[in-house]
Design an enzyme around this catalytic site. Sequence first.
Site, PDB file in Angstrom:
ATOM      1  N   GLU A 102      70.661  53.155  95.439  1.00 51.78           N
ATOM      2  CA  GLU A 102      69.291  53.322  95.966  1.00 51.78           C
ATOM      3  C   GLU A 102      69.045  54.723  96.498  1.00 51.78           C
ATOM      4  OE1 GLU A 102      68.445  50.414  99.041  1.00 51.78           O
ATOM      5  OE2 GLU A 102      69.588  48.951  97.897  1.00 51.78           O
ATOM      6  N   CYS A 115      66.690  60.649 100.585  1.00 51.21           N
ATOM      7  CA  CYS A 115      67.910  60.082 101.151  1.00 51.21           C
ATOM      8  C   CYS A 115      68.748  59.602  99.973  1.00 51.21           C
ATOM      9  CB  CYS A 115      67.538  58.934 102.081  1.00 51.21           C
ATOM     10  SG  CYS A 115      68.957  58.028 102.697  1.00 51.21           S
ATOM     11  N   CYS A 122      80.200  50.568  99.739  1.00 48.39           N
ATOM     12  CA  CYS A 122      80.856  51.415 100.744  1.00 48.39           C
ATOM     13  C   CYS A 122      82.104  50.718 101.248  1.00 48.39           C
ATOM     14  CB  CYS A 122      79.896  51.685 101.906  1.00 48.39           C
ATOM     15  SG  CYS A 122      80.625  52.763 103.162  1.00 48.39           S
ATOM     16  N   CYS A 126      81.028  48.574 108.078  1.00 48.06           N
ATOM     17  CA  CYS A 126      80.343  48.479 109.374  1.00 48.06           C
ATOM     18  C   CYS A 126      79.548  47.168 109.425  1.00 48.06           C
ATOM     19  CB  CYS A 126      79.410  49.672 109.580  1.00 48.06           C
ATOM     20  SG  CYS A 126      80.281  51.237 109.468  1.00 48.06           S
ATOM     21  N   CYS A 129      75.594  46.929 108.630  1.00 47.58           N
ATOM     22  CA  CYS A 129      75.076  47.674 107.479  1.00 47.58           C
ATOM     23  C   CYS A 129      75.139  46.874 106.172  1.00 47.58           C
ATOM     24  CB  CYS A 129      75.880  48.964 107.342  1.00 47.58           C
ATOM     25  SG  CYS A 129      75.434  49.925 105.898  1.00 47.58           S
ATOM     26  N   GLY A 169      76.992  54.346 100.915  1.00 47.34           N
ATOM     27  CA  GLY A 169      78.289  55.013 100.754  1.00 47.34           C
ATOM     28  C   GLY A 169      78.638  55.967 101.875  1.00 47.34           C
ATOM     29  N   GLU A 170      79.900  56.363 101.894  1.00 47.23           N
ATOM     30  CA  GLU A 170      80.408  57.278 102.914  1.00 47.23           C
ATOM     31  C   GLU A 170      80.746  58.609 102.212  1.00 47.23           C
ATOM     32  OE1 GLU A 170      81.106  57.687 106.342  1.00 47.23           O
ATOM     33  OE2 GLU A 170      81.791  59.563 105.471  1.00 47.23           O
ATOM     34  N   SER A 201      75.752  62.602 106.652  1.00 50.92           N
ATOM     35  CA  SER A 201      76.045  61.626 107.696  1.00 50.92           C
ATOM     36  C   SER A 201      77.388  60.947 107.428  1.00 50.92           C
ATOM     37  CB  SER A 201      74.918  60.587 107.728  1.00 50.92           C
ATOM     38  OG  SER A 201      75.187  59.603 108.692  1.00 50.92           O
ATOM     39  N   SER A 224      77.644  59.015 112.834  1.00 49.59           N
ATOM     40  CA  SER A 224      77.176  57.674 113.194  1.00 49.59           C
ATOM     41  C   SER A 224      78.002  57.199 114.377  1.00 49.59           C
ATOM     42  CB  SER A 224      77.351  56.724 112.006  1.00 49.59           C
ATOM     43  OG  SER A 224      76.501  57.119 110.966  1.00 49.59           O
ATOM     44  N   LEU A 225      77.430  57.306 115.561  1.00 49.60           N
ATOM     45  CA  LEU A 225      78.199  56.997 116.779  1.00 49.60           C
ATOM     46  C   LEU A 225      78.076  55.494 117.125  1.00 49.60           C
ATOM     47  CD1 LEU A 225      79.908  58.110 119.120  1.00 49.60           C
ATOM     48  CD2 LEU A 225      77.767  58.570 120.347  1.00 49.60           C
ATOM     49  N   HIS A 226      76.897  55.077 117.419  1.00 46.59           N
ATOM     50  CA  HIS A 226      76.532  53.670 117.661  1.00 46.59           C
ATOM     51  C   HIS A 226      77.157  53.021 118.901  1.00 46.59           C
ATOM     52  CE1 HIS A 226      74.537  54.294 113.985  1.00 46.59           C
ATOM     53  NE2 HIS A 226      75.526  54.030 113.173  1.00 46.59           N
ATOM     54  N   ASN A 300      68.067  47.955 112.010  1.00 46.58           N
ATOM     55  CA  ASN A 300      67.306  47.261 110.988  1.00 46.58           C
ATOM     56  C   ASN A 300      68.030  45.938 110.712  1.00 46.58           C
ATOM     57  OD1 ASN A 300      65.275  47.114 109.123  1.00 46.58           O
ATOM     58  ND2 ASN A 300      66.422  48.197 107.550  1.00 46.58           N
ATOM     59  N   CYS A 343      68.562  51.834 103.395  1.00 50.86           N
ATOM     60  CA  CYS A 343      69.308  51.655 102.146  1.00 50.86           C
ATOM     61  C   CYS A 343      70.270  50.469 102.139  1.00 50.86           C
ATOM     62  CB  CYS A 343      70.091  52.923 101.849  1.00 50.86           C
ATOM     63  SG  CYS A 343      69.191  53.965 100.723  1.00 50.86           S
TER      64      CYS A 343
HETATM   65  N1  SAH Z   1      78.148  56.214 105.558  1.00 54.62           N
HETATM   66  C1  SAH Z   1      77.454  57.211 106.263  1.00 54.62           C
HETATM   67  C2  SAH Z   1      76.099  57.520 105.686  1.00 54.62           C
HETATM   68  C3  SAH Z   1      75.295  56.390 105.192  1.00 54.62           C
HETATM   69  S1  SAH Z   1      74.694  55.265 106.408  1.00 54.62           S
HETATM   70  C4  SAH Z   1      77.346  56.855 107.723  1.00 54.62           C
HETATM   71  O1  SAH Z   1      77.652  55.741 108.100  1.00 54.62           O
HETATM   72  O2  SAH Z   1      77.000  57.733 108.496  1.00 54.62           O
HETATM   73  C5  SAH Z   1      73.309  56.158 107.070  1.00 54.62           C
HETATM   74  C6  SAH Z   1      72.963  55.812 108.513  1.00 54.62           C
HETATM   75  O3  SAH Z   1      72.321  54.529 108.565  1.00 54.62           O
HETATM   76  C7  SAH Z   1      74.166  55.744 109.415  1.00 54.62           C
HETATM   77  O4  SAH Z   1      73.913  56.374 110.637  1.00 54.62           O
HETATM   78  C8  SAH Z   1      74.329  54.263 109.587  1.00 54.62           C
HETATM   79  O5  SAH Z   1      75.082  53.962 110.705  1.00 54.62           O
HETATM   80  C9  SAH Z   1      72.898  53.799 109.628  1.00 54.62           C
HETATM   81  N2  SAH Z   1      72.699  52.372 109.403  1.00 54.62           N
HETATM   82  C10 SAH Z   1      73.348  51.560 108.555  1.00 54.62           C
HETATM   83  N3  SAH Z   1      72.883  50.296 108.633  1.00 54.62           N
HETATM   84  C11 SAH Z   1      71.894  50.312 109.549  1.00 54.62           C
HETATM   85  C12 SAH Z   1      71.032  49.319 110.091  1.00 54.62           C
HETATM   86  N4  SAH Z   1      71.095  48.041 109.694  1.00 54.62           N
HETATM   87  N5  SAH Z   1      70.137  49.705 111.034  1.00 54.62           N
HETATM   88  C13 SAH Z   1      70.066  50.993 111.434  1.00 54.62           C
HETATM   89  N6  SAH Z   1      70.861  51.964 110.977  1.00 54.62           N
HETATM   90  C14 SAH Z   1      71.781  51.646 110.049  1.00 54.62           C
HETATM   91 FE1  SF4 Z   2      79.277  52.604 104.970  1.00 52.99          FE
HETATM   92 FE2  SF4 Z   2      77.740  54.115 106.542  1.00 52.99          FE
HETATM   93 FE3  SF4 Z   2      77.122  51.542 106.035  1.00 52.99          FE
HETATM   94 FE4  SF4 Z   2      79.201  52.098 107.575  1.00 52.99          FE
HETATM   95  S1  SF4 Z   2      77.051  52.573 108.030  1.00 52.99           S
HETATM   96  S2  SF4 Z   2      79.182  50.572 105.910  1.00 52.99           S
HETATM   97  S3  SF4 Z   2      79.977  53.928 106.615  1.00 52.99           S
HETATM   98  S4  SF4 Z   2      77.175  53.191 104.577  1.00 52.99           S
END
Ligand code: SAH
Ligand code: SF4
Length: 359
Positions: A102, A115, A122, A126, A129, A169-170, A201, A224-226, A300, A343
């Site tokens: 996507e 994007c 991936c 996480c 995600c 993806g990462e 990212s 991506s800290l979270h 999301n 995505c």
């Molecule tokens: N894998 C990389 C880049 C792709 S994810 C990464 O994790 O950084 C892109 C961003 O979307 C990241 O910051 C990820 O943590 C965030 N993300 C993924 N799923 C999400 C969700 N359900 N709600 C909000 N942000 C999300």
């Molecule tokens: Fe992969 Fe980034 Fe999603 Fe984590 S947040 S599963 S690293 S795409």
Amino acid sequence: MRCFIKRVNRISKIDLKSLYIEEIEELLKQENAPKFRAKQVYKWLQSGITDFDEMTNIPKDMRNYLRSVGYLADTKIERKLVSSIDGTIKYLYKLNDGEYIESVVMKYEHGITVCVSTEVGCPMGCKFCASGLDGKVRDLTASEILSQITTANRDNNIRISNVVMMGIGEPLDNFDNTIRFLKLVSEKDGLNIGLRHISLSTSGLVNRINELSRYNLPITLSISLHSPFDKTRSEIMPVNKKWNIASLMTACRDYQKVTGRRISFEYALIDGVNDSEEYAEEIYKITRGIMCHINLIPVNPVKENDYKKPNKDKIFRFQKLLTRRGLNATIRRTLGADINASCGQLRQKKEEENIENIQ
Ligand code: SAH
Ligand code: SF4
């Protein structure tokens, strides 16, 4: 069948759109071509052609030679959703071997941003995600990352000016292809998108962040800290069990020392999980001494988990808790709300449809 096509495409034939100009020169030497041809061919490839016969200023014999040794990586539009609210476009692309990825195209005042995805699926898993639900299928080639931009440019007759590597993806798990993509996309005879207009990212692969800093590229690194606490972060992001927060922050400091670039921290706000004052205070502590920006993203919801975004008051309160401590924190504007623009979800849906069709 899918495996066979993959092998023909990816092993027997050359992935032409992933080649640097010098590599095309090498390839054309075998045809005794003059040097200027390499640049012409490179320009065509980087413009996103889908057929060798589009190279109208290249002799037919040379086109046939290229066709016999190489292939054109493509991202074919399988689905296109356009937001009626803000014009955001979401694409589901089909790759040469039948896999899906996507991309999202967003229009801002300062230009058009895409994007892009970097892998099919991936491997990082996480919990919040959609992209990581079924693991990784394969890396994307540099050409497949580029093609997401050129297909969107050609489809809408636009020139995308900014790239965020925040799709499926990462990127640092697909390190070599990511570096190749960054070099190709910023090449003046290619798409010529400046590295300052690109954000990468990562979920925090510390060894790769260190490796990236050695390239000293002026891209923006987003982490991506979270969660600022190891316990919660390890629960929602398995990568933290290998590379904890202390090691991640050291990598960020080292990265900043080399590149001088401000780091961006992504923080998905999850109701009742990471939105209390204790978390704000800890974010302040761990980022001390790092020139940074905190990007707050109301999570999301994904149907496979129960995470909910906090209500508006809680989101603004958390932002205040950070800014009051002197941190630069903004709430990400939601684009494409009506097309579910973040995505991973379209691909997931497509995979489910395919499974239903097979059954
Ligand atoms: N894998 C990389 C880049 C792709 S994810 C990464 O994790 O950084 C892109 C961003 O979307 C990241 O910051 C990820 O943590 C965030 N993300 C993924 N799923 C999400 C969700 N359900 N709600 C909000 N942000 C999300
Ligand atoms: Fe992969 Fe980034 Fe999603 Fe984590 S947040 S599963 S690293 S795409």
